[in-house]
Design a protein around this motif. Sequence first.
Motif, PDB file in Angstrom:
ATOM      1  N   LYS A 186       0.860  -1.180   0.000  1.00  0.00           N
ATOM      2  CA  LYS A 186       0.000   0.000   0.000  1.00  0.00           C
ATOM      3  C   LYS A 186       0.894   1.227   0.000  1.00  0.00           C
ATOM      4  O   LYS A 186       2.083   1.162   0.336  1.00  0.00           O
ATOM      5  N   GLY A 188       2.275   4.078   1.802  1.00  0.00           N
ATOM      6  CA  GLY A 188       2.464   4.282   3.232  1.00  0.00           C
ATOM      7  C   GLY A 188       3.412   3.238   3.784  1.00  0.00           C
ATOM      8  O   GLY A 188       4.147   2.565   3.033  1.00  0.00           O
ATOM      9  N   GLU A 189       3.405   3.059   5.085  1.00  0.00           N
ATOM     10  CA  GLU A 189       4.316   2.118   5.730  1.00  0.00           C
ATOM     11  C   GLU A 189       3.805   0.681   5.596  1.00  0.00           C
ATOM     12  O   GLU A 189       2.637   0.405   5.849  1.00  0.00           O
ATOM     13  N   ASN A 190       4.693  -0.207   5.177  1.00  0.00           N
ATOM     14  CA  ASN A 190       4.391  -1.625   5.015  1.00  0.00           C
ATOM     15  C   ASN A 190       5.396  -2.444   5.816  1.00  0.00           C
ATOM     16  O   ASN A 190       6.588  -2.122   5.843  1.00  0.00           O
ATOM     17  N   SER A 242      12.205   7.822   1.154  1.00  0.00           N
ATOM     18  CA  SER A 242      11.048   8.065   2.011  1.00  0.00           C
ATOM     19  C   SER A 242      11.491   7.993   3.471  1.00  0.00           C
ATOM     20  O   SER A 242      12.511   7.381   3.792  1.00  0.00           O
ATOM     21  N   ASN A 261       8.518   2.285   3.611  1.00  0.00           N
ATOM     22  CA  ASN A 261       7.493   3.315   3.424  1.00  0.00           C
ATOM     23  C   ASN A 261       7.472   3.726   1.957  1.00  0.00           C
ATOM     24  O   ASN A 261       8.377   4.415   1.479  1.00  0.00           O
ATOM     25  N   THR A 263       5.953   6.011  -0.630  1.00  0.00           N
ATOM     26  CA  THR A 263       5.207   7.280  -0.637  1.00  0.00           C
ATOM     27  C   THR A 263       4.308   7.412  -1.860  1.00  0.00           C
ATOM     28  O   THR A 263       3.464   8.322  -1.898  1.00  0.00           O
TER      29      THR A 263
END
Length: 308
Positions: A186, A188-190, A242, A261, A263
């Motif tokens: 996704k 964002g942070e994974n 990121s 992460n 972005t």
Amino acid sequence: MKEILFFLTTVCFVVLSCTKEKTDYEAEIDTVVPEYKEFKEAYAINSDGYKISIEALNGTFYTGYNEVRLKITDSQTNEKVNVSAVTFLPIRTNVDKRNVSCPHLYDLIDKPDDGYFSGYAVFTDESDADGSWELYISFTIADQIHTAKQDISVHEQANKNMNMAIFEGKDDEQYFIALVSPQKPKVGENELVAGIYRFNKPDSPPSSDFPDASQFSYTEVSDYTLQLDPRMPEPSMGNHSSPNNKDLTQRDDGLYHGIVNYTMTGNWTLNFILLNQQGQILRGTLVPTDFTPGVEGVKSELHIDILF
């Protein structure tokens, strides 16, 4: 007035060019993110009155990391039987008749509550004209060892988020890094999960019985550190990274966990540096941190490219 018109024409050309590039780029990334969550039977073997059901995600083996589940039942009654041990050995035979293997869990783990034995295989090559794969399985019932084998097909991994790297470390050992998750990242942070394995060089020549598991042994390396620097190396992305990324360290499951992460969607390179227990670099280089629009970013000598 002519200067103003020329300027506006130039701006429009640049905007249209950027829009076209973005459209093509979005079209590319929209085509590649298969995700598999359901285990299905890939192969079934009948041996000595028992059925061995081999399961994998999507019922298919792919290059890279594959979780494997084995269920053993009575062929006549379909009832579960009391199995005390299961071994699992994948062997690839190349066109030159040379036999090789890949990182795998030889002694599968009993999951009695779930009704199967669990393991994994990190297939390094797909099945093709250059070589074929075969599984060698043994299982023990009432102190009697039974054996079976099965030809299998290994398919090319279409999901680049499950890519892998094979390399020789500065200690002259062969290593493998295989991405395990996320299958579908996704923005964002994974949580980034990977397996890190080392080939165990045999201490003695092979026995007369084939296959000799001691010749095809691999280890999950313990307490290493996989330093992470994710970047978008395409010239249009300027080599940007990121914030809030975390290096990968080992947990109780034997796998290495960290944070990446993303972005934005697109092509990313996971630049790595692999450190052993003593903090010595086994492979990998620092990459430039400059923002360089129009210039392709430099990658670490140890990296894995992904796309989502």
